[in-house]
Design an enzyme around this catalytic site. Structure first.
Site, PDB file in Angstrom:
ATOM      1  N   LYS A 212       8.734  -1.505  -5.047  1.00  0.00           N
ATOM      2  CA  LYS A 212       8.725  -1.782  -3.611  1.00  0.00           C
ATOM      3  C   LYS A 212      10.082  -2.364  -3.239  1.00  0.00           C
ATOM      4  O   LYS A 212      10.463  -3.425  -3.719  1.00  0.00           O
ATOM      5  CB  LYS A 212       7.601  -2.757  -3.250  1.00  0.00           C
ATOM      6  CG  LYS A 212       7.521  -3.060  -1.760  1.00  0.00           C
ATOM      7  CD  LYS A 212       6.366  -4.006  -1.459  1.00  0.00           C
ATOM      8  CE  LYS A 212       6.274  -4.348   0.006  1.00  0.00           C
ATOM      9  NZ  LYS A 212       5.166  -5.293   0.300  1.00  0.00           N
ATOM     10  N   LYS A 264       7.430   2.476  -2.811  1.00  0.00           N
ATOM     11  CA  LYS A 264       7.428   2.185  -1.378  1.00  0.00           C
ATOM     12  C   LYS A 264       8.807   1.690  -0.976  1.00  0.00           C
ATOM     13  O   LYS A 264       9.335   0.800  -1.632  1.00  0.00           O
ATOM     14  CB  LYS A 264       6.361   1.111  -1.082  1.00  0.00           C
ATOM     15  CG  LYS A 264       6.246   0.704   0.370  1.00  0.00           C
ATOM     16  CD  LYS A 264       5.216  -0.402   0.543  1.00  0.00           C
ATOM     17  CE  LYS A 264       5.073  -0.810   2.003  1.00  0.00           C
ATOM     18  NZ  LYS A 264       4.110  -1.908   2.180  1.00  0.00           N
TER      19      LYS A 264
END
Length: 341
Positions: A212, A264
Site C-alpha cells: 500500500k 493499492k
C-alpha cells in the site's frame, strides 16, 4: 553473410511484399475476438467498497466521488441486496463514526457503526457475498492516522498492533468473513492472526494490504470517510518510487499468514501488481482507489472519454496485470451492465 532467398520478401513474407504472418486474423470479427480474448471480466471478481455513516437517515453524496454515497443503514441494506443480485464477489465495509478520539475507541465498540453495519450485512447477504471489513484506525481517530500516537506524535507501531488485535476480535465477533488489514504496521498480519486463533476465530480470513503506497490518488477517500488527517502517512505507507519494497512486503505478509494480499492503488502500480502475482502463493487483489474512480468520472462528465469503455479497460488492465479480484466503486454497475450485454 547469408543471402536472402529471391522472391521471399524477407522472413515471414510470401513470394512478394505480402505478409504471411497476419495477427489480424484473430481480430477480424466480434466472434473471433471473443473466442481469442486472453483476459475476461466476471462479476465474481469484483468487490464493492461501501461507506456506512453513523446517525444519518438518508444517504449522503460524496462530492468528489460522483455516484458514491455515505450510506444510512436503510440505504445500506438496499445496496447490499442490489450487490447480491448483481453477483459480485463481496463488499468491503468502512465505517464513518459520529465521534472520534485519540485511540479510535469506536472501532472496537460492539455498537460502533462499522460493527453494526457488519452484523447487518451478514444477516442480509452473508450467504451470497463475502462480507469484508476494513481493519484500520484512520476513520476512528481524531488525528486521522492509521495507528495510535506516542508522546512525540509519531505513529507507534507496536501499540497500534494491540488496537488491531482488539479490532480484529470485534469484527470477527460481528461476523466479518475477511479482515482487510490496511494500516501498514509492521507485523500486523501475525498479530491479528494470533489474536483470532487464540479466540477460536480460525475461519476468519485475513487480507493483508501488503503493498500500500503513500499515494496522491487517495484524495477523494479522505472526504468519503471524513478523515481528520493532519500531515501524511509516508512513515508507514510505501514510497511510490520503490518497486522491490512492494515485493518484499507481499512476501512478508504471506509468511505471516495472510490468506490474500493486496496492492493499492492499482493502475499506477501495475508493475508491483505483476510482481506480486508472479511470486505470491495466495490470491492477489488490487484496489482501484477513489482517485482512479474520480478521474474517469470527471473526464467522462466533460465528454472527453467513453465512460463505459474506459471503466472496462481499467478493470481489464488490472486483471491482465495479475489481480485475481478488484475492489472497485463501479463493481455493481459493471456487473449489471455485463449481464445485459
Amino acid at each position: 553473410m547469408s543471402e536472402q532467398r529471391p522472391g521471399t520478401g524477407g522472413l515471414g513474407h510470401g513470394p512478394d511484399w505480402r505478409p504471411v504472418i497476419r495477427p489480424r486474423r484473430l481480430r477480424s470479427t466480434p466472434a473471433m475476438r471473443r473466442l481469442t480474448q486472453q483476459t475476461r471480466l466476471h462479476p465474481a471478481e469484483l468487490i464493492l467498497p461501501m461507506f456506512v455513516r453513523d446517525s444519518v437517515d438518508e444517504p449522503v453524496p460524496i462530492g468528489s466521488m460522483p455516484g458514491v454515497v455515505q450510506h444510512s443503514l436503510d440505504s445500506f441494506r438496499a445496496e447490499l441486496q442490489r450487490a447480491a443480485r448483481a453477483g459480485i464477489g463481496g463488499v468491503m465495509l468502512f465505517g464513518v463514526p459520529e465521534r472520534k478520539d485519540a485511540t479510535g475507541s469506536g472501532a472496537t465498540e460492539p455498537q460502533g457503526i462499522l460493527n453494526v453495519a457488519t452484523r447487518i450485512a451478514v444477516a442480509e447477504v452473508g450467504d451470497a457475498l463475502v462480507v469484508q471489513t476494513d481493519l484500520c484506525l484512520d476513520e476512528f481517530t481524531d488525528h486521522g492516522h492509521c495507528g495510535v500516537l506516542d508522546a512525540a506524535g509519531r505513529v507507534d507501531n507496536d501499540a497500534s498492533l494491540l488496537r488491531y488485535r482488539d479490532m480484529a476480535l470485534a469484527q470477527a465477533d460481528a461476523g466479518s468473513a475477511l479482515l482487510g488489514l490496511s494500516g501498514m504496521m509492521d507485523g500486523q498480519v501475525r498479530a491479528v492472526r494470533d489474536a483470532l486463533d487464540a479466540a477460536g476465530h480460525f475461519d476468519t480470513a485475513i487480507l493483508g494490504y501488503a503493498a500500500k503506497y503513500a499515494s496522491a490518488f487517495y484524495g477523494p477517500f479522505r472526504e468519503a470517510v471524513q478523515s481528520s488527517l493532519q500531515g501524511d502517512r509516508r512513515s508507514y505507507q510505501l514510497d511510490p518510487a520503490n518497486r522491490r519494497e512492494g515485493a518484499r512486503e507481499v512476501l512478508l505478509d504471506v509468511e505471516e499468514g495472510a490468506d490474500v494480499v493486496m496492492v493499492k492503488p492499482a493502475m499506477s502500480y501495475l508493475d508491483v501488481l505483476a510482481d506480486a502475482a508472479a511470486s505470491s502463493p495466495v490470491p492477489v487483489w488490487a484496489y482501484q482507489v477513489s482517485g482512479e474512480y474520480s478521474m474517469v468520472e470527471a473526464a467522462a462528465a466533460h465528454g472527453w472519454i467513453d465512460r463505459e469503455r474506459t471503466i472496462d479497460e481499467t478493470l481489464l488492465g488490472i486483471r491482465r496485470a495479475g489481480a485475481d479480484a478488484v475492489l472497485s466503486y463501479w463493481a455493481i454497475e459493471a456487473a449489471e451492465r455485463w449481464a445485459r450485454a
